[in-house]
Design a protein around this motif. Sequence first.
Motif, mmCIF file in Angstrom:
data_model
loop_
_atom_site.group_PDB
_atom_site.id
_atom_site.type_symbol
_atom_site.label_atom_id
_atom_site.label_comp_id
_atom_site.label_asym_id
_atom_site.label_seq_id
_atom_site.Cartn_x
_atom_site.Cartn_y
_atom_site.Cartn_z
ATOM 1 N N TYR A 188 63.003 47.561 70.605
ATOM 2 C CA TYR A 188 64.419 47.893 70.474
ATOM 3 C C TYR A 188 65.330 46.706 70.794
ATOM 4 O O TYR A 188 66.510 46.724 70.469
ATOM 5 N N GLY A 189 64.786 45.689 71.428
ATOM 6 C CA GLY A 189 65.602 44.533 71.764
ATOM 7 C C GLY A 189 65.892 43.627 70.596
ATOM 8 O O GLY A 189 66.772 42.765 70.682
ATOM 9 N N SER A 190 65.196 43.810 69.499
ATOM 10 C CA SER A 190 65.436 42.969 68.334
ATOM 11 C C SER A 190 66.346 43.696 67.352
ATOM 12 O O SER A 190 66.382 44.926 67.317
ATOM 13 N N ALA A 191 67.040 42.918 66.562
ATOM 14 C CA ALA A 191 67.978 43.497 65.598
ATOM 15 C C ALA A 191 67.269 43.821 64.291
ATOM 16 O O ALA A 191 67.702 43.424 63.213
ATOM 17 N N THR A 192 66.154 44.517 64.415
ATOM 18 C CA THR A 192 65.382 44.883 63.236
ATOM 19 C C THR A 192 64.993 46.351 63.338
ATOM 20 O O THR A 192 65.248 47.013 64.344
ATOM 21 N N SER A 193 64.353 46.839 62.307
ATOM 22 C CA SER A 193 63.906 48.227 62.307
ATOM 23 C C SER A 193 62.768 48.413 63.312
ATOM 24 O O SER A 193 61.981 47.495 63.557
ATOM 25 N N ASP A 196 77.787 39.919 74.597
ATOM 26 C CA ASP A 196 78.560 39.846 75.829
ATOM 27 C C ASP A 196 78.331 38.505 76.518
ATOM 28 O O ASP A 196 77.715 37.593 75.943
ATOM 29 N N ALA A 197 78.820 38.389 77.754
ATOM 30 C CA ALA A 197 78.722 37.116 78.469
ATOM 31 C C ALA A 197 77.271 36.708 78.709
ATOM 32 O O ALA A 197 76.968 35.519 78.863
ATOM 33 N N ASN A 198 76.367 37.682 78.741
ATOM 34 C CA ASN A 198 74.947 37.383 78.959
ATOM 35 C C ASN A 198 74.189 37.141 77.661
ATOM 36 O O ASN A 198 72.978 36.913 77.686
ATOM 37 N N GLY A 199 74.898 37.232 76.546
ATOM 38 C CA GLY A 199 74.240 37.036 75.266
ATOM 39 C C GLY A 199 73.612 38.291 74.701
ATOM 40 O O GLY A 199 73.011 38.260 73.621
ATOM 41 N N ASP A 200 73.725 39.412 75.418
ATOM 42 C CA ASP A 200 73.176 40.674 74.917
ATOM 43 C C ASP A 200 74.147 41.308 73.936
ATOM 44 O O ASP A 200 75.370 41.164 74.072
ATOM 45 N N PRO A 201 73.639 42.051 72.954
ATOM 46 C CA PRO A 201 74.541 42.679 71.977
ATOM 47 C C PRO A 201 75.379 43.776 72.616
ATOM 48 O O PRO A 201 74.970 44.413 73.583
ATOM 49 N N THR A 202 76.568 43.967 72.078
ATOM 50 C CA THR A 202 77.427 45.072 72.520
ATOM 51 C C THR A 202 77.459 46.125 71.415
ATOM 52 O O THR A 202 77.086 45.857 70.274
#
Length: 325
Positions: free
Chosen positions: A132-137, A253-259
Amino acid sequence: MRVHPTFTQGLGRAALGLAAVVLSAGLALLPAGSASAQSPNGDIAFDMEDMRFILDQIEIAEQHVAAPVDPSNPCAELQNLLPNLTAPLGLRTVDGSCNNLIPGQEGFGQADLPFPIDTIRDFRAAQAGTDYGSATSVTDSTTRLISHLTTNQSVDNPAAVAAAAAEGGENIGPDIAGTDQLFIPNSGHDEGLTAPLNAFITFFGQFFDHGLDLVNKGGNGVVMMPLQPDDPLFGLTPGNVMIMPRATQGPPDANGDPTFVNAMTPHVDQNQTYASHPSSQVILRHYDVIGGVLQDSGRLLEGFGNDKLLDTADDGGEATWDTAQ
């Protein structure tokens, strides 16, 4: 974004329409200065002071919209129009901005802002090597498994078999997938001392949740949910896989994680659509004129386009004051 002029104009028409509906629907319109705010039968009632108050709020909103926008403080004009920053005057903006005028809080309740995050996020691994951490299916059967286990009343579910036996249920035959289903009587969990379960909590959950948040979906892959052989949809769904779009990712966000963006403004809830009092709901119900008499058709109004005068096609959305004209 501030209130579009047509929005306030629509509210101006709605104020006049409200008075017309109040009279035609049998709600009371009391003389100014009336001691009672209710009609004799206990329904809501409006006097001329109420209508004047509504008009005052519309005029404040119109001045707010007409003023030049200060990019450094888009709420400045509204702040100048009010006696203090907490005065409950004016009209809400469509996107929820400037609903809170306290410095630093102007965006509270505003739509299209990232969800606030107060915990450390842990994007867990899914199945088939996906994450789930990747921006893929991703592939994950457990999301469907949870709903399947809680709603499956077939003979294939040991919990359903046990519940049917304890409650005096019976086998009522196969469903469309050919699996025998169990009828389980609806009774209280404490030997019938309390009311049995019903769908109210489901309706409340939908009502409450969708009045607080709405996550944009798409553009970030999908969640593929393989169906188990005992799932009622097994064999009826292409590839025996259900597919659901993932939430759309916003800027990091500031940590580089997606919002993830909340497309809803929680300060505008469903009460403004369906109201919370029967004599308020009457305003947003559908009526037909039959034999010269205004009669409730039993249906709620449904939404039209941006301007009912120009767009008369029913878009199936929720009713607005423009629809209620």
